[in-house]
Design an enzyme around this catalytic site. Structure first.
Site, PDB file in Angstrom:
ATOM      1  N   ASP A 193      -0.116   4.686   1.421  1.00 46.45           N
ATOM      2  CA  ASP A 193       0.339   5.095   0.096  1.00 46.45           C
ATOM      3  C   ASP A 193       1.859   5.155   0.046  1.00 46.45           C
ATOM      4  O   ASP A 193       2.471   4.761  -0.929  1.00 46.45           O
ATOM      5  CB  ASP A 193      -0.261   6.458  -0.283  1.00 46.45           C
ATOM      6  N   ASP A 246       4.728  13.596   4.693  1.00 46.49           N
ATOM      7  CA  ASP A 246       3.716  13.845   5.732  1.00 46.49           C
ATOM      8  C   ASP A 246       2.342  13.405   5.243  1.00 46.49           C
ATOM      9  O   ASP A 246       1.413  14.181   5.155  1.00 46.49           O
ATOM     10  CB  ASP A 246       3.704  15.331   6.118  1.00 46.49           C
ATOM     11  N   GLU A 247       2.255  12.111   4.945  1.00 49.30           N
ATOM     12  CA  GLU A 247       0.989  11.560   4.464  1.00 49.30           C
ATOM     13  C   GLU A 247       0.805  10.172   5.081  1.00 49.30           C
ATOM     14  O   GLU A 247       0.113  10.007   6.053  1.00 49.30           O
ATOM     15  CB  GLU A 247       0.971  11.533   2.938  1.00 49.30           C
ATOM     16  N   ASP A 260      -5.115   3.197  -3.784  1.00 43.12           N
ATOM     17  CA  ASP A 260      -3.833   2.502  -3.898  1.00 43.12           C
ATOM     18  C   ASP A 260      -3.994   1.028  -3.512  1.00 43.12           C
ATOM     19  O   ASP A 260      -3.505   0.131  -4.197  1.00 43.12           O
ATOM     20  CB  ASP A 260      -2.785   3.179  -3.003  1.00 43.12           C
ATOM     21  N   TRP A 318     -11.329   4.557  -5.958  1.00 45.99           N
ATOM     22  CA  TRP A 318     -10.875   4.662  -4.562  1.00 45.99           C
ATOM     23  C   TRP A 318     -11.933   3.984  -3.677  1.00 45.99           C
ATOM     24  O   TRP A 318     -11.659   2.977  -3.030  1.00 45.99           O
ATOM     25  CB  TRP A 318     -10.651   6.133  -4.178  1.00 45.99           C
ATOM     26  N   GLU A 357       6.026   6.534  -7.100  1.00 45.39           N
ATOM     27  CA  GLU A 357       4.658   7.055  -7.214  1.00 45.39           C
ATOM     28  C   GLU A 357       4.355   7.534  -8.627  1.00 45.39           C
ATOM     29  O   GLU A 357       3.270   7.330  -9.152  1.00 45.39           O
ATOM     30  CB  GLU A 357       4.499   8.229  -6.238  1.00 45.39           C
ATOM     31  N   HIS A 413       5.938   3.844  -3.338  1.00 48.95           N
ATOM     32  CA  HIS A 413       4.491   3.903  -3.505  1.00 48.95           C
ATOM     33  C   HIS A 413       4.104   2.661  -4.287  1.00 48.95           C
ATOM     34  O   HIS A 413       4.465   2.533  -5.440  1.00 48.95           O
ATOM     35  CB  HIS A 413       4.189   5.127  -4.374  1.00 48.95           C
TER      36      HIS A 413
HETATM   37  C1  BGC Z   1      -1.542   9.801  -2.409  1.00 44.25           C
HETATM   38  C2  BGC Z   1      -2.047   8.777  -3.358  1.00 44.25           C
HETATM   39  C3  BGC Z   1      -3.519   8.869  -3.392  1.00 44.25           C
HETATM   40  C4  BGC Z   1      -3.824  10.224  -3.926  1.00 44.25           C
HETATM   41  C5  BGC Z   1      -5.254  10.505  -4.125  1.00 44.25           C
HETATM   42  C6  BGC Z   1      -1.882  11.133  -2.944  1.00 44.25           C
HETATM   43  O1  BGC Z   1      -1.419  12.175  -2.213  1.00 44.25           O
HETATM   44  O2  BGC Z   1      -0.196   9.649  -2.149  1.00 44.25           O
HETATM   45  O3  BGC Z   1      -1.392   7.670  -3.564  1.00 44.25           O
HETATM   46  O4  BGC Z   1      -4.194   7.844  -3.972  1.00 44.25           O
HETATM   47  O5  BGC Z   1      -3.238  11.252  -3.191  1.00 44.25           O
HETATM   48  O6  BGC Z   1      -5.451  10.772  -5.353  1.00 44.25           O
END
Ligand code: BGC
Length: 733
Positions: free
Chosen positions: A334, A339-340, A347, A399, A616, A637
């Site tokens: 994403d 921190d992801e 996405d 998703w 994003e 993003h």
């Molecule tokens: C991410 C997204 C993801 C979403 C889920 C976010 O924290 O960065 O791009 O699809 O969470 O809804």
């Protein structure tokens, strides 16, 4: 059986948390093997050299998978690196093993320690072969890299006295999960010199690279023994021009050097950062180009190009490309900074089409589809991000529909039936999951009893849409159940198409699709043919997926909605199709208006704020100079970059004939507008390069189409069909 399976997993007897471990082994080679092949993998991220020379240009190996289920090993030809006396050294950092949402501890090895497995096979002219395996004859020691972490970065201490090597321990970690490298290697792709040296009002020394990237910096350290240099990586300056770190959440994105009085060439090895700027403390800098930024991503071949007479749209395309470069790192992530950095399925679902035009992502996604298959639950549902160990059943529409959309899109772009076959069950199991969910009637929970609607499940909704009064709200105004059933239909239709290509019986699914459509229309469309749910996304989904009896009223409703707002209000779910639908209902000028709009909210607004990647959120950085919530505000993003496929397909008109795949039959049908004097795009397909251009001339429009050999092509211009031939075709109308 491959040689690596004869080796043992080894680990250091003692390891301080998050320290990089150097493993090593000395060996003699009878002069000289005709072939030396190394197979290697790690629980962590490794960097390997033989006699001081790196065995590969690639970085961050072995890549990222759910290591409990599958872990890639790499095979390198190292014949040229061998001498009589040899030393093989392998540094292993924590890498992706320690993830906030991804703790891979097991009884055998905890998530903050690392392990290595390797086999080196030397083959001699007479056919004799000797192998060196990781086993308890290897040694290990802690390295100068005293800390490493995917989010937080690295600390290198040049004053650290490396201890004497000590023996290693073999551990009974499984080898059954080892698989040969499937994806593209991650490599260093470009080098960008620091562009501007800034001293911020708060007194920080900052370098601006002029481009948001994913990778790391390199520079020569300067400092006395014991001096500490700290480099922080970040995306944005505040309105006042100061360092902005809040949106990184807990990710430190730091590089720390403890100097020993000598100058060293610095370059992190076991981590990556998402950044456009760095702030540097503890070192004098006289020029920004003392630092370079090294761009790192999966080694995908660039295939798609676009350009037009409007610089803003060219920048938008540039930002889409850089969104892909910044987030295709073995897994489609994403974002690369906070921190992801996870393989969010939604996405990738929206972006995979344009991704497959701009770069060759067949191998990249083949590997990730393997991850999807490995992570698909028994029930058929798909987690929200992959890999995951988070206890997440997923199943959110748009998703989890990655399960059908991605294999089908890869088939459309590359025409590879084998790949579609490999993922057919992935598609089918997901559709079957929705069907079985729909069959579970839950009237007592207020959920309708219609067995053809995917309702009552948890969904993300039209993520980050702007049609709720609270512009920071994340889920949008479009009913989640509506999105659920619309995608149930869409995925079923894709499964039918895949079944037809593969010769699978799909009568059941054809019937299912018919019933879903009927139920959807009954529930969501009123007697005038309009959606009860009056949102742009609701209309877009119904129109794009063909969920209507009559197109006109829906087309009218959508046009009214866009005109009354004067802008888009769609989120992750509706945005990818919005312009396609407007074109399909004959509202090309409205589509162009949205495309070219540069006030918030729009694709171009971020560009007016200096964006070099996709944001994003539509309102990540607001016109008043404030930021959207730091909880979720990435400036790299790619999701909204899905609009790029409209630039290729509609603006430049490179479209495949319905029912064909792999660009074997193309119908060029560009959407010309007075707002531009020219537009052109090209895609390097399996057949060769496809090119389309239109430009205004004194007398009309000059079209240029280039058709590769073996491809059938025609042009559909102003309602008339023109047959095209191999090579360059020019038409002036
Ligand atoms: C991410 C997204 C993801 C979403 C889920 C976010 O924290 O960065 O791009 O699809 O969470 O809804």
């Amino acid at each position: 059986m491959e040689n690596i399976f004869n080796a043992s997993w080894i680990k250091a007897r003692k390891q301080n948390k998050n320290v990089v471990i150097d493993f090593e082994k000395c060996f003699e080679a009878k002069p000289f093997p005709v072939k030396a092949e190394l197979q290697i993998s790690a629980l962590g991220v490794y960097s390997c050299e033989i006699n001081g020379k790196r065995v590969t240009d690639s970085v961050l190996n072995p890549g990222w998978t759910d290591y409990n289920k599958r872990i890639q090993y790499q095979t390198y030809d190292v014949t040229k690196l061998l001498e009589k006396e040899n030393i093989i050294k392998v540094g292993v950092g924590i890498g992706w093993r320690f993830h906030k949402w991804y703790d891979l501890s097991s009884k055998i090895i905890s998530h903050d320690t690392v392990a290595l497995i390797a086999a080196l096979k030397l083959t001699y002219e007479d056919g004799e072969s000797v192998s060196i395996y990781t086993d308890d004859s290897w040694f290990s020691r802690e390295s100068l890299i005293r800390y490493n972490h995917m989010y937080n970065g690295e600390t290198v201490d040049f004053t650290f006295r490396t201890p004497k090597a000590s023996s290693v321990k073999c551990i009974p970690y499984t080898k059954a999960t080892l698989i040969p490298q499937e994806g593209e290697f991650i490599t260093e792709q470009e080098v960008i010199r620091g562009k501007k040296l800034i001293v911020t009002p708060e007194g920080d020394t900052v370098i601006d690279f002029g481009q948001e990237i994913t990778g790391y910096v390199s520079f020569f350290s300067k400092g006395n023994r014991g001096d500490e240099i700290t480099v922080r990586h970040f995306e944005m300056l505040t309105h006042e021009g100061n360092v902005y770190l809040d949106n990184l959440r807990s990710a430190k994105q730091e590089l720390k050097i403890i100097c020993d009085g000598k100058s060293h060439l610095i370059k992190p090895v076991y981590t990556f950062y998402g950044f456009r700027y760095i702030s540097v403390k503890g070192m004098e800098i006289s020029s920004p180009d003392e630092f370079v930024a090294i761009v790192v991503h999966s080694d995908m071949k660039r295939t798609g190009y676009f350009s037009c007479s409007d610089e803003m749209i060219n920048q938008l395309f540039h930002n889409i490309i850089w969104g892909q470069k910044g987030n295709f790192l073995d897994v489609p992530t994403d974002c690369p900074q906070r921190d992801e950095r996870l393989g969010w399925t939604g996405d990738a679902q929206v972006f995979c089409k344009v991704a497959s035009y701009s770069f060759n992502v067949e191998k990249f996604f083949k590997k990730w589809m393997g991850d999807l298959r490995a992570m698909q639950k028994k029930s058929g549902t798909i987690p929200s991000f992959v890999p995951t160990k988070f206890d997440d059943d997923g199943g959110s529409s748009a998703w989890a529909d990655i399960a059908t959309v991605l294999p089908w899109q890869m088939y459309l772009t590359y025409g590879n039936k084998e790949l579609l076959r490999e993922n057919y069950l992935l598609m089918k199991k997901w559709v079957d999951f929705m069907r079985s969910w729909a069959l579970k009637k839950k009237p007592d929970e207020g959920i309708s009893t219609d067995p053809y609607l995917y309702e009552g499940h948890w969904h993300f909704g039209d993520w980050l849409a702007l049609d709720l009064p609270d512009k920071e709200a994340v889920e949008g105004a479009t009913e989640k159940d509506l999105i659920g059933s619309a995608f149930f239909y869409y995925s079923t239709c894709l499964l039918i198409k895949a079944s037809e290509v593969l010769g699978e019986d799909c009568r059941y699914y054809k019937n299912l699709a018919k019933n879903i459509k009927r139920s959807f229309i009954r529930k969501y469309i009123d007697e005038n043919g309009r959606m009860y749910c009056n949102t742009q996304t609701a209309c877009v989904l119904a129109l794009h997926f063909g969920l209507f009896n009559e197109k006109e009223p829906l087309a009218k409703q959508l046009t009214e909605l866009v005109k009354s707002f004067g802008h888009l209000t769609t989120g992750f779910v509706g945005t990818p199709y919005l312009l396609h639908v407007l074109s399909d209902i004959g509202e090309n000028e409205l589509a162009y208006e949205l495309l070219l709009r540069d006030e918030f909210p729009s694709w171009c607004y971020p560009i007016t704020q200096g964006a070099t990647t996709m944001w994003e959120r539509w309102n990540g950085y607001k016109p008043d100079g404030s930021f959207a919530t730091p909880d979720m505000n990435s400036f790299n993003h790619y999701a909204y970059g899905a609009v790029g496929d409209w630039l290729y397909e509609k603006m430049c008109g490179i479209r495949q004939k319905d029912g064909t795949a792999g660009f074997t039959d193309i119908v060029f049908s560009p959407v010309v507008s007075d707002r531009f004097s020219f537009a052109e795009a090209s895609i390097e397909t399996a057949q060769g390069k496809v090119f389309s251009r239109w430009e205004k001339t004194d007398s009309g429009i000059l079209y240029t189409f280039s058709v590769p050999a073996g491809t059938k092509a025609s042009a559909l211009l102003g309602g008339k069909n023109y047959t095209l031939t191999t090579g360059i075709n020019k038409l002036e109308l």
